[in-house]
Design an enzyme around this catalytic site. Structure first.
Site, PDB file in Angstrom:
ATOM      1  N   TYR A 143      -4.092  16.726  -6.331  1.00  0.00           N
ATOM      2  CA  TYR A 143      -5.300  16.732  -7.394  1.00  0.00           C
ATOM      3  C   TYR A 143      -5.163  17.721  -8.442  1.00  0.00           C
ATOM      4  CZ  TYR A 143      -8.568  13.232  -5.207  1.00  0.00           C
ATOM      5  OH  TYR A 143      -8.996  12.305  -4.679  1.00  0.00           O
ATOM      6  N   ASP A 166      -9.651  12.308   1.153  1.00  0.00           N
ATOM      7  CA  ASP A 166     -10.435  11.333   0.062  1.00  0.00           C
ATOM      8  C   ASP A 166     -10.327  10.002   0.896  1.00  0.00           C
ATOM      9  OD1 ASP A 166     -11.732  10.333  -2.201  1.00  0.00           O
ATOM     10  OD2 ASP A 166      -9.747   9.925  -3.024  1.00  0.00           O
ATOM     11  N   LYS A 176       1.404  14.964   6.727  1.00  0.00           N
ATOM     12  CA  LYS A 176       2.604  14.215   6.711  1.00  0.00           C
ATOM     13  C   LYS A 176       4.096  14.960   6.816  1.00  0.00           C
ATOM     14  CE  LYS A 176       4.402   9.894   5.912  1.00  0.00           C
ATOM     15  NZ  LYS A 176       4.380   8.930   6.955  1.00  0.00           N
ATOM     16  N   ASP A 227     -13.492   7.725   2.981  1.00  0.00           N
ATOM     17  CA  ASP A 227     -13.905   6.322   2.665  1.00  0.00           C
ATOM     18  C   ASP A 227     -13.861   5.482   3.863  1.00  0.00           C
ATOM     19  OD1 ASP A 227     -14.848   7.247   0.056  1.00  0.00           O
ATOM     20  OD2 ASP A 227     -14.293   5.462  -0.783  1.00  0.00           O
ATOM     21  N   ASP A 267      -0.682   8.394   8.681  1.00  0.00           N
ATOM     22  CA  ASP A 267      -0.870   6.932   8.662  1.00  0.00           C
ATOM     23  C   ASP A 267      -1.288   6.615  10.083  1.00  0.00           C
ATOM     24  OD1 ASP A 267       1.410   8.132   9.772  1.00  0.00           O
ATOM     25  OD2 ASP A 267       2.903   6.632   9.038  1.00  0.00           O
TER      26      ASP A 267
END
Ligand code: NAD
Ligand code: IPM
Ligand code: MN
Length: 361
Positions: free
Chosen positions: A135, A251, A195, A255, A227
């Site tokens: 970001y 993020d 990751k 959601d 994942d």
């Protein structure tokens, strides 16, 4: 206690109005000051985060934020886009620790898109690092490629990066939160999501979280690739306790976690800096598709106001009163359309806010 009220755009103004209504009847000595932010500030002042808005946020004990953004601003130069306001507030106030609790109220098990037995009793906490990662990493931009698969072609690039101190401080936040949850009868486990199998950034993340974990022998630690974490969140979400992860993964996963609770309109958040100052906002956005219709769910914002009272304003009793009032209106069967299910009563944004106020007693 001074609170900056930043409603923003779209449903932001509708849901913040309801949270303000709730705060005002609590009989606390709160000074509320409202300012424009996002697209609304761009329209009025030509900038999504005007100096005066930033100063108000910095000078306040806490910020209550709605949401920013609208499709119509998507072609503006990036520094002028509404989303830069929330990113700028996070960066300027140093709000590196984002708490997104995903709790499925028993009254809402049938509003979730998952089977009731998967979400019934769900109470997990996602801790998202909020001021680093891809970001904010430099360099970023567009250019003509000089190497890669297509030299000479236009390309765009962003930089994923984390420093050791950035990872250390968010790891401490996560272990301390897990320890607190354990003291309150929870499991006391941190799942660090990374990751590391592909990215250098997240190998460092995993190494540092593992090191810091040794200072918390009472808290269990496990690691999961992002994942798989996305898959496990919808397969067996109750297996998580505290999840800690980077800005981008957090993020996306938060959601997804929102739907375990019935709706993204139920997911509050707190973003804290190292001084305990905080910005409180629902995890969702400005929802242009339903803005102005009076149907947005204000509960994530109202619950964010409760987090504000607990974390930044040292008013745990008032926070509990709000949470109990939310619980009560759900028990009464009141539902905005996003959480509506058969046998419950459909209400709008204002009716829901009024009902919470009434339930405060
Ligand atoms: P969104 O979260 O605004 O909406 C996604 C979906 O969820 C929509 O169908 C919306 O109607 C629904 N929804 C969201 N909040 C709801 C609520 N309280 N009650 C009922 N339904 C609700 O995400 P999006 O559509 O991807 O983005 C819209 C705009 O919001 C974009 O400009 C985006 O950049 C911005 N955004 C801002 C923030 C923020 O200010 N922190 C967060 C996310 C997105
Ligand atoms: C959120 C939002 C923001 C983010 C956007 C609007 C910048 O999606 O708060 O989750 O990506 O952090
Ligand atoms: Mn988001």
């Amino acid at each position: 206690m001074k609170i900056a009220i930043l409603p923003g755009d779209g449903i932001g103004t509708e849901i913040v109005a309801e949270a303000v209504k709730v705060l005002k009847v609590l009989d606390l000595n709160l000074e509320l000051e409202t300012a424009l932010v996002g697209g609304a500030a761009y329209e009025a002042f030509g900038h999504p985060l005007p100096e005066a808005t930033l100063k108000l946020a910095k000078d306040s004990d806490a910020v209550l934020f709605g949401a920013v953004g609208d499709w119509k601003y998507d072609t503006l130069d990036r520094p002028l886009r509404p989303e830069q306001a929330i990113l700028g507030l996070r960066k300027n106030l140093g709000l590196f620790a984002n708490f997104r609790p995903a709790i499925c109220y028993p009254q809402l098990v049938d509003a979730s898109s998952l089977k009731r037995e998967l979400v019934s009793g769900l109470d997990i906490l996602i801790i998202r690092e909020l001021t680093g990662d891809i970001y904010f990493g430099q360099p970023r931009g567009r250019r003509i490629a000089t190497d890669g698969h297509f030299p000479g072609a236009e390309e765009a690039f962003d930089t994923m990066r984390y420093s050791r101190p950035e990872i250390e401080r968010i790891a401490h936040v996560a272990f301390q939160a897990a320890r607190k949850r354990k003291a309150a009868g929870g499991e006391g486990r941190v799942t660090s999501v990374d990751k590391a199998n592909v990215l250098e950034t997240f190998q460092l993340w995993k190494d540092v979280v593992t090191e810091i974990g040794q200072q918390y022998p009472d808290v269990a630690l496990d690691h999961m690739y992002v994942d798989n974490a996305a898959m496990q969140l919808v397969k067996a979400p109750k297996k998580f306790d505290v999840v800690v992860t980077g800005n981008m993964f957090g993020d996306i996963l938060s959601d997804a976690a929102a739907m375990l609770t019935g709706s993204i309109g139920m997911l509050p958040s707190a973003s804290l800096n190292d001084k305990g100052q905080g910005l409180y906002e629902p995890s969702h956005g400005s929802a242009p598709d339903i803005a102005g219709k009076g149907v947005a769910n204000p509960l994530a914002t109202i619950l964010s106001a409760a987090m504000m009272l607990r974390f930044s304003l040292n008013q745990p009793d008032a926070a509990a009163r709000i949470e109990q009032a939310v619980d009560k209106v759900l028990t009464q069967g009141l539902r905005t359309p996003d959480i509506h299910s058969e046998g419950t009563t459909r209400v709008g944004t204002v009716e829901m806010g009024d009902a919470v106020v009434k339930a405060l007693g």
